[in-house]
Design an enzyme around this catalytic site. Structure first.
Site, PDB file in Angstrom:
ATOM      1  N   GLU A  36      83.308  67.053  61.690  1.00 28.78           N
ATOM      2  CA  GLU A  36      83.188  66.826  62.775  1.00 28.78           C
ATOM      3  C   GLU A  36      84.397  68.075  63.789  1.00 28.78           C
ATOM      4  O   GLU A  36      85.585  68.406  63.578  1.00 28.78           O
ATOM      5  CB  GLU A  36      84.951  65.869  62.370  1.00 28.78           C
TER       6      GLU A  36
ATOM      7  N   HIS B 122      81.585  69.287  72.184  1.00 24.21           N
ATOM      8  CA  HIS B 122      82.558  68.619  72.467  1.00 24.21           C
ATOM      9  C   HIS B 122      82.907  69.924  72.772  1.00 24.21           C
ATOM     10  O   HIS B 122      83.784  70.161  73.948  1.00 24.21           O
ATOM     11  CB  HIS B 122      83.894  68.445  71.270  1.00 24.21           C
TER      12      HIS B 122
ATOM     13  N   GLU C 238      87.679  69.398  61.566  1.00 26.14           N
ATOM     14  CA  GLU C 238      88.684  68.239  61.244  1.00 26.14           C
ATOM     15  C   GLU C 238      88.560  67.607  59.731  1.00 26.14           C
ATOM     16  O   GLU C 238      90.081  66.741  59.357  1.00 26.14           O
ATOM     17  CB  GLU C 238      88.481  66.960  61.887  1.00 26.14           C
TER      18      GLU C 238
ATOM     19  N   HIS D 208      85.398  70.961  66.022  1.00 21.30           N
ATOM     20  CA  HIS D 208      86.062  70.958  67.542  1.00 21.30           C
ATOM     21  C   HIS D 208      86.009  71.751  68.070  1.00 21.30           C
ATOM     22  O   HIS D 208      85.225  72.510  68.290  1.00 21.30           O
ATOM     23  CB  HIS D 208      88.037  70.001  67.245  1.00 21.30           C
TER      24      HIS D 208
END
Length: 280
Positions: free
Chosen positions: A255, A215, A272, A257
């Site tokens: 998660e 990402h 996240e 990012h």
């Protein structure tokens, strides 16, 4: 080297972007319309649907951040003063350009916007319909950005002249991008690859773990980069030749990012699940 976590929000608040600025580590809480710091400060934008996303250190004793949910670019001074500027088109990626202005991608407008600290906005079309420009960085005097749906890297001069460089892999879905020492690094979330493009437009691609969905990307001094692997909950470092030389698990359902580098060489990652991870 160890990785530690600091809880800064609830598991549904969604830390997303991260920046190191003004002696603080800042993160955007994309799902609740707030910003938070690793030291425990929380700033409510009083706009829960504003979706604050990418945050960067500004040129004026403040952090700046995109608000894709309500079409604005926000400013939060180190003293806690909040303000915002209207920028139509769902601003998302953000960087400080070589001219000292803020430059952001407009996902829904297929354009790049230049925003000055005094609130002046100029919009430049990229000339590719449905391109979905994502992250943006400054390199070699120009602005460089990923075109997620056009499967290309874009380059724009300060006058708005655009050049596009198609990626070798079809449907790669480029997202994150950063300026390295002598080239630009980017990641392909759908192809599971990292990429490197020189100022002359030469592109190389490097494989990452299968189904990892890379990402964000940040440069390493002397060459290489750090990359967040959103789907597998990990942080990896590539050397200047594109080889994975470090991998750190960040936990199931973390998660990861956005990521940013501290002045002390530490790496900060927005998770996240409500935390900031720090690799010392």
């Amino acid at each position: 080297m160890s990785v530690t976590e600091i809880t800064v929000a609830g598991p549904n608040d969604g830390p997303y972007g991260v920046a190191v600025a003004g002696g603080e580590v800042w993160t955007t809480l994309v799902h609740t319309g707030r910003l938070a710091t690793a030291s425990g400060r929380v700033f409510d934008l009083e706009a829960p649907m504003s979706r604050p996303s990418v945050v960067v250190a500004g040129p004026d004793d403040a952090v700046w951040f995109t608000r894709s949910g309500d079409h604005r670019v926000g400013r939060l001074g180190y003293d806690g003063t909040l303000s915002a500027i209207d920028v139509a088109g769902s601003p998302y990626g953000l960087c400080v350009g070589p001219d000292g202005a803020l430059w952001c991608t407009l996902m829904d407008a297929d354009a790049i916007a230049r925003v000055t600290v005094d609130g002046s906005v100029t919009t430049y079309p990229i000339g590719v319909a449905g391109a979905f420009p994502a992250m943006i960085t400054s390199f070699a005097g120009d602005l460089w950005f990923t075109l997620n749906q056009a499967n290309a890297i874009g380059r724009m001069t300060l006058e708005g002249v655009v050049t596009t460089y198609p990626l070798p892999t079809e449907s790669a879905g480029p997202v994150g991008i950063c300026a390295g020492a002598d080239a630009i690094w980017f990641v392909e979330i759908l192809a599971g690859q990292a990429g490197r493009i020189t100022a002359e437009g030469k592109i190389e691609e490097f494989p990452l773990p299968v189904d990892s969905k890379p990402h964000a990307v940040a440069p390493v001094a002397g060459g290489g980069c750090w990359i967040t692997l959103w789907a597998t909950g990990a942080l990896v470092r590539l050397d200047a030749s594109g080889n994975i030389v470090e991998e750190h698990a960040l936990g199931k359902d973390s998660e990861p990012h956005g990521l940013a580098l501290g002045l002390d060489g530490s790496v900060w990652v927005a998770l996240e699940n409500g935390a900031l991870a720090q690799k010392a």
